[in-house]
Design an enzyme around this catalytic site. Structure first.
Site, short mmCIF file in Angstrom:
data_model
loop_
_atom_site.label_atom_id
_atom_site.label_comp_id
_atom_site.label_asym_id
_atom_site.label_seq_id
_atom_site.Cartn_x
_atom_site.Cartn_y
_atom_site.Cartn_z
CE LYS A 141 4.09 2.34 -4.80
NZ LYS A 141 3.99 3.55 -3.93
CE1 TYR A 184 2.52 1.13 0.62
CE2 TYR A 184 0.73 0.48 -0.83
CZ TYR A 184 2.06 0.84 -0.64
OH TYR A 184 2.91 0.90 -1.72
CG ASN A 225 5.68 6.58 -5.12
OD1 ASN A 225 4.97 5.61 -5.36
ND2 ASN A 225 6.27 6.75 -3.95
CG HIS A 241 6.52 -0.68 -1.91
ND1 HIS A 241 6.43 0.13 -0.80
CD2 HIS A 241 6.88 -1.91 -1.47
CE1 HIS A 241 6.72 -0.60 0.27
NE2 HIS A 241 7.01 -1.84 -0.10
CD GLU A 278 6.99 -4.50 2.24
OE1 GLU A 278 7.73 -4.39 1.24
OE2 GLU A 278 6.72 -3.55 3.00
P1 CMP Z 1 5.69 3.60 -0.89
O1 CMP Z 1 7.16 3.59 -0.89
O2 CMP Z 1 4.95 2.50 -1.56
O3 CMP Z 1 5.19 3.69 0.64
C1 CMP Z 1 4.00 4.30 1.03
C2 CMP Z 1 3.34 5.05 -0.08
O4 CMP Z 1 2.43 6.05 0.34
C3 CMP Z 1 4.39 5.84 -0.87
O5 CMP Z 1 5.21 4.97 -1.58
C4 CMP Z 1 3.52 6.76 -1.67
O6 CMP Z 1 2.90 6.12 -2.79
C5 CMP Z 1 2.44 7.08 -0.65
N1 CMP Z 1 2.72 8.34 0.07
C6 CMP Z 1 3.67 8.57 0.99
N2 CMP Z 1 3.60 9.83 1.45
C7 CMP Z 1 2.56 10.41 0.81
C8 CMP Z 1 1.97 11.70 0.87
N3 CMP Z 1 2.44 12.66 1.68
N4 CMP Z 1 0.91 11.94 0.08
C9 CMP Z 1 0.43 10.97 -0.72
N5 CMP Z 1 0.94 9.71 -0.81
C10 CMP Z 1 2.00 9.45 -0.06
#
Ligand code: CMP
Length: 142
Positions: A11, A51, A114, A117, A128
């Site tokens: 990311k 998303y 984070n 993904h 995907e």
């Molecule tokens: P990912 O695994 O890419 O799937 C959805 C993404 O949404 C997740 O990683 C995070 O980057 C984001 N995400 C999920 N939950 C939250 C949350 N509570 N607050 C902010 N971002 C979130």
């Protein structure tokens, strides 16, 4: 039978902090091999579509803004039991809850920023992969 392929995205936070190479190295040491990869900068429409399942969540707008804030790197990865193994290797969504040694524990900043993904099922991995790579690229990667 589980698939030997999955889709991951390094990311924009990881790119901005110069961590992409270390993260990909971590995945390779966990036994994954790179079948396809590209670096791209998602548009609002593309990040929103990727998303779309989270469209009703309060963090959706912020997530789309984050995912369009800089380059990211989708990769198709292969190894046995790819989807479940990659989910284990990257760790929980929130780095505070991620197990020691996981990608998110080592490299992520927050629940949103984070670092990585990973697809959560074989069906979503196939969907995907097709989101980021053409049929021809995926055939070549087999
Ligand atoms: P990912 O695994 O890419 O799937 C959805 C993404 O949404 C997740 O990683 C995070 O980057 C984001 N995400 C999920 N939950 C939250 C949350 N509570 N607050 C902010 N971002 C979130």
């Amino acid at each position: 039978m589980t698939s030997d392929r999955t889709l991951t995205i390094v990311k924009p936070d990881a790119f901005a902090r110069g961590l992409a190479g270390q993260i990909i190295g971590h995945l390779e040491r966990a036994g994954f091999r790179i079948a396809s990869a590209r670096v791209l900068h998602l548009s609002d429409a593309e990040a929103g579509a990727f998303y779309a399942v989270h469209r009703e969540r309060p963090f959706y707008g912020s997530l789309v803004a984050f995912m369009t804030s800089g380059p990211c790197m989708p990769l198709v990865l292969t190894r046995a039991d790819a989807v479940a193994t990659l989910r284990q290797v990257i760790g929980a969504t929130d780095p505070k809850e991620a197990a020691p040694g996981t990608v998110r524990k080592l490299f992520a900043e927050s629940k949103e920023r984070n670092a990585i993904h990973a697809s959560d099922s074989d069906d979503n991995a196939a969907r995907e992969e097709r989101f980021f790579f053409s049929e021809t690229e995926l055939l070549r990667a087999l």
